[in-house]
Design a protein around this motif. Structure first.
Motif, short mmCIF file in Angstrom:
data_model
loop_
_atom_site.label_atom_id
_atom_site.label_comp_id
_atom_site.label_asym_id
_atom_site.label_seq_id
_atom_site.Cartn_x
_atom_site.Cartn_y
_atom_site.Cartn_z
N SER A 1 0.87 -1.18 0.00
CA SER A 1 0.00 0.00 0.00
C SER A 1 0.91 1.23 0.00
O SER A 1 2.09 1.12 -0.33
N HIS A 2 0.38 2.38 0.41
CA HIS A 2 1.17 3.61 0.30
C HIS A 2 1.82 4.03 1.62
O HIS A 2 1.29 3.77 2.69
N LEU A 3 2.96 4.70 1.48
CA LEU A 3 3.75 5.12 2.65
C LEU A 3 3.50 6.58 3.02
O LEU A 3 3.81 7.01 4.12
N LEU B 1 -2.55 4.38 10.37
CA LEU B 1 -2.90 3.11 9.73
C LEU B 1 -3.13 3.21 8.23
O LEU B 1 -2.90 2.25 7.49
N ASP B 2 -3.62 4.35 7.77
CA ASP B 2 -3.94 4.53 6.36
C ASP B 2 -2.69 4.29 5.51
O ASP B 2 -1.72 5.05 5.62
N GLY B 3 -2.69 3.26 4.70
CA GLY B 3 -1.53 2.92 3.88
C GLY B 3 -0.54 2.06 4.64
O GLY B 3 -0.26 0.92 4.26
N LEU C 1 -4.16 -4.71 1.39
CA LEU C 1 -4.95 -4.69 2.62
C LEU C 1 -4.98 -3.24 3.09
O LEU C 1 -3.96 -2.55 3.05
N HIS C 2 -6.15 -2.76 3.53
CA HIS C 2 -6.30 -1.36 3.89
C HIS C 2 -7.38 -1.24 4.95
O HIS C 2 -8.28 -2.08 5.02
N ILE C 3 -7.29 -0.22 5.79
CA ILE C 3 -8.44 0.06 6.67
C ILE C 3 -9.61 0.52 5.79
O ILE C 3 -9.38 1.14 4.75
#
Ligand SMILES: [Zn+2]
Length: 422
Positions: free
Chosen positions: A80-82, A91-93, A191-193
């Protein structure tokens, strides 16, 4: 084999949150900034410890590769993204990256090696905070900017992408160099929130994502007549702001009436001339609608045009949609979804909740080129892009176990998957 250890995931989240943590506990980690680069360095080290070979592409996406038994086979990719939004959450990313690292680390500990190489990806500039282009790093990988000049992309201070790149020792040809050969990839999982409240309300530990919503943006101008606020009789006015207020209310009510079919937001409004004693002559606003179904998106657009027309007639104002930008909804391929369902079963969980994603993600960009799937874990109270961003860790552990099982399945598969929808 100890498998996934959620305490390690939590510890990694806290360590990553140290890069860009503000006094109030929120995280600000814009792409290419000092906190971002330090986070990238830390991540590279952790990937290395988990047995991965680390590379950074020409635009700044970081990849750790865990070798497969057959190196020539196209890889399975996950991550996912940093980057974060200003004053975002931890948590996002980040969760999608560290969850993937934990999966690989558990394999390394067990001495397990997949058939295909598995790559953990940490993309740059997904939030679009610097250049205003969401999923920028993934779009570069997908070749969407291969024809663009890095001098033409600027941040809000007028600083060019070419300057960001040269500061990092990255080549000016980055927008071409970082394009991937999608035939070298078997599949991609993110996987992501959830960032919404569905899972929390339903008390579900995770969900499989079926579609990623389309986004339809409309630039609207309402033109009436600016005039004296005292001498103009009420029945002679052509007040653009009153027309806009009526439009906003009706767009809102229509979205509510769609009963979850689509959402609509008016987040900007400019009133001209903008004086207390002048009747507003011109109002500019933007209407954004989102739907998981392209037919729904188009119907919402047609309805918006009809409302604009009716409101214009009622208030003697001319309403036009001066510009429209649509990114269609993306149905994630059935082949990957089926693998995810089997992973849920392999993990010993009951059949998962399935839902669309109402937010855009890197997976949507990559899905056009690589068969892709997504797993959501809960966002407590649906809060995201804020300091209060949180998940239920027992639930997240289940979602990560599904990711683990799915990666193992995909990485041991000889067959290829299709990118098409159902
Ligand atoms: Zn995100």
């Amino acid at each position: 084999m100890k498998g996934i250890q959620i305490e390690r995931v939590q510890a990694m989240i806290e360590q990553l949150a140290d890069y860009g943590r503000n006094a109030d506990g929120s995280i600000t980690r814009p792409s290419y900034g000092p906190a971002y680069l330090a986070a990238q360095e830390w991540l590279a080290e952790v990937m290395g410890q988990a047995g991965m070979e680390v590379t950074r592409d020409a635009v700044g996406n970081l990849t750790g590769t865990y070798a497969g038994q057959e190196e020539a086979l196209p890889a399975v990719m996950t991550g996912s993204h940093l980057d974060t939004v200003p004053n975002g959450g931890r948590l996002d990313g980040a969760l999608g990256i560290v969850a993937a690292i934990e999966c690989v680390r558990s394999w390394q500990e067990a001495g397990w090696r997949p058939l295909r190489p598995v790559k953990v990806l940490a993309t740059i500039e997904e939030e679009g905070s610097i250049f205003g282009l969401g999923c920028f790093g993934a779009r570069v990988m997908a070749g969407e900017f291969a024809g663009s000049n890095p001098d033409d992309l600027q941040d809000k201070h007028g600083r060019r992408l070419s300057e960001f790149l040269s500061d990092q020792g990255l080549p000016p040809s980055a927008l071409v160099d970082a394009v991937i050969d999608s035939s070298r990839y078997h599949s991609f999982l993110e996987l992501h929130i959830e960032q919404g409240e569905e899972l929390d309300l339903k008390q579900k530990p995770f969900a499989l994502v079926t579609d990623i919503v389309g986004i339809d943006r409309h630039w609207i101008t309402l033109s009436g007549q600016a005039n004296h606020a005292g001498t103009t009789r009420m029945d002679r006015r052509r007040d653009a702001l009153v027309a806009a207020a009526c439009l906003i209310q009706q767009v809102y009510e229509a979205a509510i009436a769609s009963n979850g079919g689509y959402v609509a937001t008016i987040g900007t409004l400019t009133v001209s001339p903008g004086a207390t004693n002048v009747i507003p002559g011109v109002v500019e606003l933007r209407v954004e609608t989102r739907a998981a179904d392209n037919g729904r998106l188009e119907a919402a657009h047609t309805h918006l045009a009809a409302l604009l027309e009716a409101v214009g007639r009622r208030y003697g104002v001319k309403g036009v949609i001066s510009k429209r930008h649509t990114t269609p909804a993306m149905q994630l391929p059935e082949g990957v979804l089926q693998e995810l369902r089997l992973a849920v079963e392999a993990a010993g969980f009951p059949p998962a909740e399935e839902m669309p994603s109402w937010a855009g993600h890197d997976a949507k960009i990559l899905a056009e080129h690589i068969p892709s799937g997504m797993i959501f874990v809960p966002s407590i109270k649906g809060i995201s892009h804020a300091r209060e961003e949180e998940t239920y860790w027992e639930a997240a552990a289940q979602g990560i176990e599904v990711l683990n099982q799915a990666l193992k399945r995909l990485a041991c598969q000889r067959e290829t998957l299709g990118t098409g929808g159902k």
